[in-house]
Design an enzyme around this catalytic site. Sequence first.
Site, PDB file in Angstrom:
ATOM      1  N   ASN A  32      -7.965 -44.691  79.250  1.00 55.35           N
ATOM      2  CA  ASN A  32      -7.285 -45.993  79.338  1.00 55.35           C
ATOM      3  C   ASN A  32      -5.790 -45.874  79.026  1.00 55.35           C
ATOM      4  OD1 ASN A  32      -7.242 -45.623  76.611  1.00 55.35           O
ATOM      5  ND2 ASN A  32      -8.423 -47.460  76.073  1.00 55.35           N
ATOM      6  N   THR A  35      -3.190 -43.772  74.379  1.00 57.72           N
ATOM      7  CA  THR A  35      -2.291 -42.767  73.784  1.00 57.72           C
ATOM      8  C   THR A  35      -2.027 -41.616  74.750  1.00 57.72           C
ATOM      9  OG1 THR A  35      -4.172 -41.611  72.770  1.00 57.72           O
ATOM     10  CG2 THR A  35      -3.011 -43.194  71.374  1.00 57.72           C
ATOM     11  N   PHE A  73     -13.459 -36.855  74.602  1.00 60.77           N
ATOM     12  CA  PHE A  73     -12.299 -36.782  73.696  1.00 60.77           C
ATOM     13  C   PHE A  73     -11.778 -38.164  73.320  1.00 60.77           C
ATOM     14  CE2 PHE A  73     -11.917 -32.966  76.380  1.00 60.77           C
ATOM     15  CZ  PHE A  73     -11.723 -31.979  75.445  1.00 60.77           C
ATOM     16  N   ALA A  74     -12.229 -39.209  74.026  1.00 57.22           N
ATOM     17  CA  ALA A  74     -11.569 -40.513  73.922  1.00 57.22           C
ATOM     18  C   ALA A  74     -11.818 -41.149  72.548  1.00 57.22           C
ATOM     19  CB  ALA A  74     -12.076 -41.440  75.028  1.00 57.22           C
ATOM     20  N   PHE A  76      -9.485 -42.724  68.712  1.00 53.89           N
ATOM     21  CA  PHE A  76      -8.283 -42.760  67.872  1.00 53.89           C
ATOM     22  C   PHE A  76      -8.461 -41.701  66.796  1.00 53.89           C
ATOM     23  CE2 PHE A  76      -8.131 -47.500  68.997  1.00 53.89           C
ATOM     24  CZ  PHE A  76      -7.205 -47.293  70.006  1.00 53.89           C
ATOM     25  N   TYR A 141     -11.541 -42.557  59.675  1.00 56.52           N
ATOM     26  CA  TYR A 141     -11.533 -41.747  60.906  1.00 56.52           C
ATOM     27  C   TYR A 141     -12.695 -40.747  60.882  1.00 56.52           C
ATOM     28  CZ  TYR A 141     -10.342 -37.720  63.794  1.00 56.52           C
ATOM     29  OH  TYR A 141     -10.405 -36.651  64.665  1.00 56.52           O
ATOM     30  N   ARG A 221      -4.271 -25.857  55.624  1.00 51.99           N
ATOM     31  CA  ARG A 221      -5.027 -26.204  56.824  1.00 51.99           C
ATOM     32  C   ARG A 221      -5.250 -24.956  57.678  1.00 51.99           C
ATOM     33  NH1 ARG A 221      -5.804 -29.962  54.194  1.00 51.99           N
ATOM     34  NH2 ARG A 221      -5.445 -32.175  54.572  1.00 51.99           N
ATOM     35  N   ARG A 282      -0.366 -38.135  50.860  1.00 51.83           N
ATOM     36  CA  ARG A 282      -0.771 -39.093  51.890  1.00 51.83           C
ATOM     37  C   ARG A 282      -2.236 -39.447  51.627  1.00 51.83           C
ATOM     38  NH1 ARG A 282      -0.715 -37.064  58.127  1.00 51.83           N
ATOM     39  NH2 ARG A 282      -2.563 -35.979  57.397  1.00 51.83           N
ATOM     40  N   ALA A 283      -2.537 -40.739  51.669  1.00 54.15           N
ATOM     41  CA  ALA A 283      -3.907 -41.176  51.360  1.00 54.15           C
ATOM     42  C   ALA A 283      -4.920 -40.522  52.295  1.00 54.15           C
ATOM     43  CB  ALA A 283      -4.000 -42.702  51.493  1.00 54.15           C
TER      44      ALA A 283
HETATM   45  P1  NAD Z   1      -5.074 -38.049  72.061  1.00 53.03           P
HETATM   46  O1  NAD Z   1      -4.798 -39.385  71.462  1.00 53.03           O
HETATM   47  O2  NAD Z   1      -3.936 -37.283  72.619  1.00 53.03           O
HETATM   48  O3  NAD Z   1      -6.188 -38.175  73.189  1.00 53.03           O
HETATM   49  C1  NAD Z   1      -7.180 -39.163  73.202  1.00 53.03           C
HETATM   50  C2  NAD Z   1      -7.255 -39.707  74.627  1.00 53.03           C
HETATM   51  O4  NAD Z   1      -8.301 -40.680  74.689  1.00 53.03           O
HETATM   52  C3  NAD Z   1      -5.967 -40.410  75.047  1.00 53.03           C
HETATM   53  O5  NAD Z   1      -5.591 -40.009  76.341  1.00 53.03           O
HETATM   54  C4  NAD Z   1      -6.330 -41.909  75.018  1.00 53.03           C
HETATM   55  O6  NAD Z   1      -5.568 -42.647  75.932  1.00 53.03           O
HETATM   56  C5  NAD Z   1      -7.815 -41.849  75.328  1.00 53.03           C
HETATM   57  N1  NAD Z   1      -8.609 -42.972  74.791  1.00 53.03           N
HETATM   58  C6  NAD Z   1      -8.690 -43.401  73.505  1.00 53.03           C
HETATM   59  N2  NAD Z   1      -9.550 -44.424  73.398  1.00 53.03           N
HETATM   60  C7  NAD Z   1     -10.039 -44.651  74.660  1.00 53.03           C
HETATM   61  C8  NAD Z   1     -10.965 -45.567  75.194  1.00 53.03           C
HETATM   62  N3  NAD Z   1     -11.581 -46.486  74.454  1.00 53.03           N
HETATM   63  N4  NAD Z   1     -11.233 -45.502  76.521  1.00 53.03           N
HETATM   64  C9  NAD Z   1     -10.628 -44.583  77.328  1.00 53.03           C
HETATM   65  N5  NAD Z   1      -9.738 -43.687  76.862  1.00 53.03           N
HETATM   66  C10 NAD Z   1      -9.445 -43.720  75.539  1.00 53.03           C
HETATM   67  O7  NAD Z   1      -5.828 -37.205  70.929  1.00 53.03           O
HETATM   68  P2  NAD Z   1      -6.058 -35.635  70.832  1.00 53.03           P
HETATM   69  O8  NAD Z   1      -5.169 -35.105  69.763  1.00 53.03           O
HETATM   70  O9  NAD Z   1      -6.051 -35.018  72.186  1.00 53.03           O
HETATM   71  O10 NAD Z   1      -7.531 -35.630  70.254  1.00 53.03           O
HETATM   72  C11 NAD Z   1      -8.641 -35.672  71.136  1.00 53.03           C
HETATM   73  C12 NAD Z   1      -9.917 -35.730  70.351  1.00 53.03           C
HETATM   74  O11 NAD Z   1      -9.981 -34.636  69.453  1.00 53.03           O
HETATM   75  C13 NAD Z   1     -10.043 -36.998  69.498  1.00 53.03           C
HETATM   76  O12 NAD Z   1     -11.348 -37.488  69.676  1.00 53.03           O
HETATM   77  C14 NAD Z   1      -9.841 -36.507  68.075  1.00 53.03           C
HETATM   78  O13 NAD Z   1     -10.641 -37.226  67.192  1.00 53.03           O
HETATM   79  C15 NAD Z   1     -10.302 -35.058  68.147  1.00 53.03           C
HETATM   80  N6  NAD Z   1      -9.610 -34.194  67.171  1.00 53.03           N
HETATM   81  C16 NAD Z   1      -8.269 -33.939  67.279  1.00 53.03           C
HETATM   82  C17 NAD Z   1      -7.645 -33.100  66.357  1.00 53.03           C
HETATM   83  C18 NAD Z   1      -6.167 -32.761  66.454  1.00 53.03           C
HETATM   84  O14 NAD Z   1      -5.674 -31.979  65.616  1.00 53.03           O
HETATM   85  N7  NAD Z   1      -5.434 -33.278  67.434  1.00 53.03           N
HETATM   86  C19 NAD Z   1      -8.390 -32.534  65.323  1.00 53.03           C
HETATM   87  C20 NAD Z   1      -9.757 -32.821  65.235  1.00 53.03           C
HETATM   88  C21 NAD Z   1     -10.364 -33.639  66.184  1.00 53.03           C
HETATM   89  N1  UDP Z   2       1.933 -33.441  56.784  1.00 55.31           N
HETATM   90  C1  UDP Z   2       3.115 -33.496  56.071  1.00 55.31           C
HETATM   91  N2  UDP Z   2       4.161 -34.194  56.611  1.00 55.31           N
HETATM   92  C2  UDP Z   2       4.086 -34.820  57.820  1.00 55.31           C
HETATM   93  C3  UDP Z   2       2.867 -34.732  58.558  1.00 55.31           C
HETATM   94  C4  UDP Z   2       1.806 -34.043  58.001  1.00 55.31           C
HETATM   95  O1  UDP Z   2       3.224 -32.955  54.967  1.00 55.31           O
HETATM   96  O2  UDP Z   2       5.064 -35.461  58.247  1.00 55.31           O
HETATM   97  C5  UDP Z   2       0.799 -32.697  56.196  1.00 55.31           C
HETATM   98  C6  UDP Z   2      -0.447 -33.530  55.956  1.00 55.31           C
HETATM   99  O3  UDP Z   2      -0.367 -34.197  54.704  1.00 55.31           O
HETATM  100  C7  UDP Z   2      -1.524 -32.442  55.977  1.00 55.31           C
HETATM  101  C8  UDP Z   2      -0.983 -31.435  57.003  1.00 55.31           C
HETATM  102  O4  UDP Z   2       0.411 -31.702  57.127  1.00 55.31           O
HETATM  103  O5  UDP Z   2      -1.574 -31.799  54.712  1.00 55.31           O
HETATM  104  C9  UDP Z   2      -1.626 -31.565  58.376  1.00 55.31           C
HETATM  105  O6  UDP Z   2      -1.586 -32.936  58.739  1.00 55.31           O
HETATM  106  P1  UDP Z   2      -1.891 -33.429  60.221  1.00 55.31           P
HETATM  107  O7  UDP Z   2      -1.693 -34.899  60.260  1.00 55.31           O
HETATM  108  O8  UDP Z   2      -1.123 -32.593  61.190  1.00 55.31           O
HETATM  109  O9  UDP Z   2      -3.427 -33.059  60.441  1.00 55.31           O
HETATM  110  P2  UDP Z   2      -4.736 -33.429  59.570  1.00 55.31           P
HETATM  111  O10 UDP Z   2      -4.946 -32.268  58.634  1.00 55.31           O
HETATM  112  O11 UDP Z   2      -4.510 -34.729  58.890  1.00 55.31           O
HETATM  113  O12 UDP Z   2      -5.803 -33.485  60.624  1.00 55.31           O
END
Ligand code: NAD
Ligand code: UDP
Length: 334
Positions: A32, A35, A73-74, A76, A141, A221, A282-283
């Site tokens: 959609n 993001t 993947f979709a 937040f 989350y 991390r 950060r909380a």
């Molecule tokens: P992103 O926000 O770039 O991608 C999410 C995609 O889903 C976006 O294109 C958004 O437009 C789409 N989307 C969200 N809600 C939707 C809905 N209701 N219907 C249709 N499309 C929708 O995020 P990302 O960083 O690519 O992460 C992808 C997935 O990986 C997420 O589910 C996230 O929880 C998981 N994840 C990401 C990380 C990371 O470090 N980025 C770490 C662990 C898990």
């Molecule tokens: N972090 C930070 N400053 C920032 C953004 C992230 O110190 O501006 C820290 C955050 O507190 C965590 C680590 O970087 O310890 C990774 O955070 P990120 O949001 O990238 O991923 P998360 O571990 O939350 O999935």
Amino acid sequence: MAILVLGGAGYIGSHTVDRLIANGYDVAVVDNLVTGHKAAINPKARFYEGDVRDKKFLNDVFDKEDIEGVIHFAAFSVVPESMKKPLKYFDNNTGGMISLLEVMNAHNVKKIVFSSTAATYGEPKQIPIKETDPQVPTNPYGESKLAMEKIMHWSDVAYGIKFVALRYFNVAGAKPDGSIGEDHHPETHLVPIILQVAAGERDELTIFGDDYDTPDGTNVRDYVHVMDLADAHILALKYLQAGHDSDAFNLGSSTGFSNKQMLDAARDVTGKPIPAKMGPRRAGDPSTLIAASDKARKVLGWKPQFDDVHEIIKTAWNWKEKHPKGYDDQKGNK
Ligand code: NAD
Ligand code: UDP
């Protein structure tokens, strides 16, 4: 037959779509664009713009496409936002999974690879974290994603929908040719924020807390490259295609880097000073998250190619230098 990628316009989704196509798969994308970016989707994939929670829309896509399996993947995924707006997360993430599984079941599609997260473990009792360790999230989350895992489990029991939950640790980097990469508004992840400072878009980095029980006091991390992560999804699909049972796998490098170490690595890679200051915690942040990821290596045959954070940061910096405005510099696309 096609693989349907939900969230394929997002950061990890777009890299996975790209790898699927490079591996000869026929791919359809649902997103959609809340993001994500249309320009991030490989043009060989068919794109359907719409919301996963919209069952009528999703049913139409499943009617049009001959779908063999789904990669989901979709969602937040911003931890601090989820602390303030938990219902937004349960609605989109957990609610989205319910409508997706209903539509999959109605169309007899029985394979799903799911983006789960280290955030489902919460504050770990032991490091490295194993797949069998307790899952007690410290933020909404992580809780919304754990609920999605549980919903898939019961849908397997009841309807035989087989799933692989891939629990990612910290994802970073970009396709090495710099054509696609990470572009979130606002950006909240550590690596792209550090690179925004390196590029002069932000004055300084704030490190969230230096009083954790870690060697230098900052959070630790486990970073995994987005291309390696993308390949793990293809292996997970093959695992399901081979008729295996549902399972969960950690995806990480099994090595931890502190926030200070990440900053130093980025200074090395970019050659920029990258000013930084310490700020409050950060909380919702657990102190240390490091994956035991031998299971994915053994069972799925996963062989990550990027084992050094410098290399990971280098690919993210390459994307940043080629696309200073992210996807905004690509005309006609969000
Ligand atoms: P992103 O926000 O770039 O991608 C999410 C995609 O889903 C976006 O294109 C958004 O437009 C789409 N989307 C969200 N809600 C939707 C809905 N209701 N219907 C249709 N499309 C929708 O995020 P990302 O960083 O690519 O992460 C992808 C997935 O990986 C997420 O589910 C996230 O929880 C998981 N994840 C990401 C990380 C990371 O470090 N980025 C770490 C662990 C898990
Ligand atoms: N972090 C930070 N400053 C920032 C953004 C992230 O110190 O501006 C820290 C955050 O507190 C965590 C680590 O970087 O310890 C990774 O955070 P990120 O949001 O990238 O991923 P998360 O571990 O939350 O999935």
